[in-house]
Design a protein around this motif. Structure first.
Motif, PDB file in Angstrom:
ATOM      1  N   ALA A 105       3.109   4.854 -11.071  1.00  0.00           N
ATOM      2  CA  ALA A 105       3.128   6.121 -11.805  1.00  0.00           C
ATOM      3  C   ALA A 105       4.412   6.284 -12.623  1.00  0.00           C
ATOM      4  CB  ALA A 105       2.986   7.288 -10.831  1.00  0.00           C
ATOM      5  N   LYS A 106       5.511   5.730 -12.127  1.00  0.00           N
ATOM      6  CA  LYS A 106       6.799   5.879 -12.808  1.00  0.00           C
ATOM      7  C   LYS A 106       7.097   4.734 -13.770  1.00  0.00           C
ATOM      8  CE  LYS A 106       8.898   8.426  -8.963  1.00  0.00           C
ATOM      9  NZ  LYS A 106       9.988   8.442  -7.952  1.00  0.00           N
ATOM     10  N   ILE A 107       6.618   3.543 -13.454  1.00  0.00           N
ATOM     11  CA  ILE A 107       6.996   2.356 -14.229  1.00  0.00           C
ATOM     12  C   ILE A 107       5.999   1.999 -15.322  1.00  0.00           C
ATOM     13  CG2 ILE A 107       7.476  -0.128 -14.087  1.00  0.00           C
ATOM     14  CD1 ILE A 107       9.679   1.640 -12.936  1.00  0.00           C
ATOM     15  N   ALA A 108       4.709   2.216 -15.071  1.00  0.00           N
ATOM     16  CA  ALA A 108       3.684   1.829 -16.060  1.00  0.00           C
ATOM     17  C   ALA A 108       3.940   2.419 -17.449  1.00  0.00           C
ATOM     18  CB  ALA A 108       2.293   2.222 -15.549  1.00  0.00           C
ATOM     19  N   PRO A 109       4.404   3.697 -17.565  1.00  0.00           N
ATOM     20  CA  PRO A 109       4.670   4.236 -18.909  1.00  0.00           C
ATOM     21  C   PRO A 109       5.720   3.442 -19.686  1.00  0.00           C
ATOM     22  CG  PRO A 109       4.502   6.008 -17.321  1.00  0.00           C
ATOM     23  CD  PRO A 109       4.523   4.737 -16.533  1.00  0.00           C
ATOM     24  N   LYS A 130       0.816  -1.215   0.000  1.00  0.00           N
ATOM     25  CA  LYS A 130       0.000   0.000   0.000  1.00  0.00           C
ATOM     26  C   LYS A 130       0.853   1.269   0.000  1.00  0.00           C
ATOM     27  CE  LYS A 130      -3.997  -2.262   2.071  1.00  0.00           C
ATOM     28  NZ  LYS A 130      -4.919  -2.384   3.218  1.00  0.00           N
ATOM     29  N   GLU A 131       2.060   1.192   0.550  1.00  0.00           N
ATOM     30  CA  GLU A 131       2.946   2.357   0.584  1.00  0.00           C
ATOM     31  C   GLU A 131       3.601   2.613  -0.775  1.00  0.00           C
ATOM     32  OE1 GLU A 131       4.105   4.691   2.898  1.00  0.00           O
ATOM     33  OE2 GLU A 131       2.384   4.122   4.116  1.00  0.00           O
ATOM     34  N   ASN A 132       3.761   1.572  -1.588  1.00  0.00           N
ATOM     35  CA  ASN A 132       4.596   1.702  -2.783  1.00  0.00           C
ATOM     36  C   ASN A 132       3.888   1.493  -4.115  1.00  0.00           C
ATOM     37  OD1 ASN A 132       7.568   2.006  -1.782  1.00  0.00           O
ATOM     38  ND2 ASN A 132       6.674   0.422  -0.482  1.00  0.00           N
ATOM     39  N   TYR A 133       2.776   0.771  -4.122  1.00  0.00           N
ATOM     40  CA  TYR A 133       2.158   0.394  -5.398  1.00  0.00           C
ATOM     41  C   TYR A 133       1.861   1.610  -6.281  1.00  0.00           C
ATOM     42  CZ  TYR A 133      -1.204  -1.492  -8.739  1.00  0.00           C
ATOM     43  OH  TYR A 133      -1.857  -1.848  -9.894  1.00  0.00           O
ATOM     44  N   ASP A 134       1.120   2.570  -5.770  1.00  0.00           N
ATOM     45  CA  ASP A 134       0.712   3.718  -6.581  1.00  0.00           C
ATOM     46  C   ASP A 134       1.913   4.557  -7.025  1.00  0.00           C
ATOM     47  OD1 ASP A 134      -1.958   3.036  -6.435  1.00  0.00           O
ATOM     48  OD2 ASP A 134      -2.341   4.265  -4.658  1.00  0.00           O
ATOM     49  N   LYS A 135       2.853   4.799  -6.111  1.00  0.00           N
ATOM     50  CA  LYS A 135       4.016   5.631  -6.433  1.00  0.00           C
ATOM     51  C   LYS A 135       4.866   4.984  -7.517  1.00  0.00           C
ATOM     52  CE  LYS A 135       5.312   5.817  -2.105  1.00  0.00           C
ATOM     53  NZ  LYS A 135       6.061   6.128  -0.864  1.00  0.00           N
ATOM     54  N   THR A 173       1.673  -6.965 -17.613  1.00  0.00           N
ATOM     55  CA  THR A 173       1.024  -5.773 -17.068  1.00  0.00           C
ATOM     56  C   THR A 173       1.864  -5.264 -15.910  1.00  0.00           C
ATOM     57  OG1 THR A 173      -0.287  -6.995 -15.437  1.00  0.00           O
ATOM     58  CG2 THR A 173      -1.226  -6.735 -17.661  1.00  0.00           C
ATOM     59  N   PHE A 174       1.551  -4.057 -15.446  1.00  0.00           N
ATOM     60  CA  PHE A 174       2.291  -3.552 -14.294  1.00  0.00           C
ATOM     61  C   PHE A 174       2.056  -4.435 -13.072  1.00  0.00           C
ATOM     62  CE2 PHE A 174       2.423  -1.155 -10.317  1.00  0.00           C
ATOM     63  CZ  PHE A 174       3.764  -0.829 -10.306  1.00  0.00           C
ATOM     64  N   ASP A 175       0.825  -4.904 -12.885  1.00  0.00           N
ATOM     65  CA  ASP A 175       0.539  -5.781 -11.739  1.00  0.00           C
ATOM     66  C   ASP A 175       1.410  -7.033 -11.778  1.00  0.00           C
ATOM     67  OD1 ASP A 175      -1.286  -4.026 -10.734  1.00  0.00           O
ATOM     68  OD2 ASP A 175      -3.056  -5.138 -11.382  1.00  0.00           O
ATOM     69  N   ASP A 176       1.569  -7.619 -12.963  1.00  0.00           N
ATOM     70  CA  ASP A 176       2.431  -8.798 -13.102  1.00  0.00           C
ATOM     71  C   ASP A 176       3.858  -8.463 -12.692  1.00  0.00           C
ATOM     72  OD1 ASP A 176       0.341 -10.344 -14.135  1.00  0.00           O
ATOM     73  OD2 ASP A 176       0.802  -9.758 -16.204  1.00  0.00           O
ATOM     74  N   LEU A 177       4.344  -7.349 -13.202  1.00  0.00           N
ATOM     75  CA  LEU A 177       5.723  -6.943 -12.922  1.00  0.00           C
ATOM     76  C   LEU A 177       5.915  -6.627 -11.441  1.00  0.00           C
ATOM     77  CD1 LEU A 177       8.021  -4.808 -15.089  1.00  0.00           C
ATOM     78  CD2 LEU A 177       7.656  -4.069 -12.729  1.00  0.00           C
ATOM     79  N   TRP A 222      12.153  -1.108 -11.854  1.00  0.00           N
ATOM     80  CA  TRP A 222      12.736  -0.371 -12.983  1.00  0.00           C
ATOM     81  C   TRP A 222      13.559  -1.296 -13.855  1.00  0.00           C
ATOM     82  CZ3 TRP A 222      17.515   0.780 -14.979  1.00  0.00           C
ATOM     83  CH2 TRP A 222      17.582   1.852 -15.883  1.00  0.00           C
ATOM     84  N   ARG A 223      14.384  -2.137 -13.234  1.00  0.00           N
ATOM     85  CA  ARG A 223      15.214  -3.055 -14.015  1.00  0.00           C
ATOM     86  C   ARG A 223      14.368  -4.076 -14.773  1.00  0.00           C
ATOM     87  NH1 ARG A 223      20.896  -4.587 -11.052  1.00  0.00           N
ATOM     88  NH2 ARG A 223      21.779  -2.492 -11.100  1.00  0.00           N
ATOM     89  N   MET A 224      13.332  -4.574 -14.120  1.00  0.00           N
ATOM     90  CA  MET A 224      12.450  -5.531 -14.794  1.00  0.00           C
ATOM     91  C   MET A 224      11.747  -4.870 -15.981  1.00  0.00           C
ATOM     92  SD  MET A 224      10.642  -7.731 -11.743  1.00  0.00           S
ATOM     93  CE  MET A 224      11.524  -9.082 -10.931  1.00  0.00           C
TER      94      MET A 224
END
Length: 236
Positions: free
Chosen positions: A38-42, A30-35, A51-55, A89-91
């Motif tokens: 926002a940076k990785i999904a693009p 909950k502390e990190n998912y949204d933050k 998907t981002f959820d998978d990653l 980020w690396r993934m």
């Protein structure tokens, strides 16, 4: 282990991860998912196989492995959120590279890392994916017993009571049979008994963490849905 119920420190989170604490995983998510999203999904816009959820789930699995392997330990300089972001980020960069977008990815500022954030080698990831499939193929009772033993770390007496077994010895015998069933299916990979128990433990923990992350995601979706309804009611 006493954990701060208001907000866990990074050191408390690391200890919680090591001890399979659902509370620690919930807070980390909950502390990190949204933050991080926002940076990785693009970076994943043009990737079709993830998907981002998978990653994010894979990054959490890698984090668990690194904590339990002693690559991430308690310390004053530990930045668990930054560490998790770097794994993501690396993934994402690796996925993006495979999608022939390495040039664009290279323009992004690489995050600063303080610890080893290496992602799983392809061979290891493939091996664990195979063992995950093996785990899914064993009987439900065996999956439950192994999960309660390796993830929940319950004593055999409690496992016996939960599953209606006569006593602690009966539970231990059943657990060993479940292990043998697992090894029988994956015998080519688990020929070394010394490594087999460790491989099974990791597989059970990964499966349990995936289930927990899915549960947390559903809870979070429910929170968003409730918030949307509240906003709608306020607008009337």
């Amino acid at each position: 282990m006493h954990l701060n119920i208001d907000r866990m420190t990074d050191n408390e989170l690391i200890r919680g991860i090591r001890e399979n604490s659902p509370a620690a995983w919930r807070e980390l998510y909950k502390e990190n998912y949204d933050k991080i999203r926002a940076k990785i999904a693009p970076m994943l816009v043009r990737t079709k196989d993830v998907t981002f959820d998978d990653l994010f789930d894979d990054a959490m699995l890698t984090l668990m492995d690194n904590v339990k392997d002693g690559k991430v330990v308690e310390g004053a300089s530990t930045n668990l959120s930054g560490y998790l972001y770097t794994i993501c980020w690396r993934m994402a960069l690796r996925r993006e590279t495979k999608s022939k977008r390495a040039e664009e990815a290279g323009k992004m500022q690489e995050p600063v890392e303080e610890e080893d954030t290496s992602v799983e080698p392809e061979e290891y990831a493939e091996a664990m994916a195979f063992l995950d499939r093996v785990f899914e193929s064993i009987p439900p009772k065996c999956k439950s017993i192994l999960k309660r033993f390796y993830w929940d770390k319950l004593p055999m007496s409690e496992i016996a009571a939960i599953h209606g077994l006569r006593n602690e010895n009966s539970a231990k015998t059943t657990k060993n049979r479940c292990m043998d069933k697992f090894k029988e299916i994956a015998k080519a990979m688990l020929a070394d008994d010394a490594k087999a128990d460790e491989a099974v433990r990791r597989t059970v923990e990964r499966n349990a963490l995936r289930d927990l992350l899915e549960e947390i995601r559903k809870e979070k979706d429910g929170e968003w849905a409730r918030a949307a309804l509240e906003d709608k009611d306020k607008g009337k």
